[in-house]
Design a protein around this motif. Sequence first.
Motif: not given
Length: 188
Positions: A128-137
């Motif tokens: 859903d392209y919400s990101g996670k930890e050090n990966v951006p939303r």
Amino acid sequence: MHRTITALAFSLIASVASAETFEDRIAPCLACHGERGQSLTENTPSLGAQQAPYTLIQLFMFREKLRSFEPMNEMAKALTDDDLRTFSDFIATIPKPTPPAEAGDPARMQRGQALGQQHRCNSCHNPDYSGKENVPRIANQREDYLAKTLSEYKDNSRHGYDGSMADVMGPITSEQIADLAHFIAHLR
């Protein structure tokens, strides 16, 4: 327009230096990036619901001038490590950006979705392209900002803390960048 934004940013920076409460200190950030998590400023990212670890890294990079954008470098230079964590944690609590009112061009949405799957954008940034930890939303980010950022990764004028984005963007054309940015900005 860029000069106006820069002038506004520098005047806001001066107010941060004398600010005492957290609300006073975060106000200049929200003035450019949007009080409700959604930027209304051209080529300026929306910060709503951004991952705290990602924001922490970005603020650190601005503070240390490992990422260069003068208003942000100036804003971040006085921040302590505790400040970086406090700002990052707060930004993660701001409401996520909403999609634009229009659903997006169906053909461009289809091409952008296919590109996201082909280049595994939906793997690192979540389905859903919400990101996670050090990966951006990146879901519902400003389309102009997405296109600018993706182009900068492609031409290697924007450096991340690893080279993965430059590698991903290498084979993607300018037209494909436009479709990918359109798709991500209009996600529902």
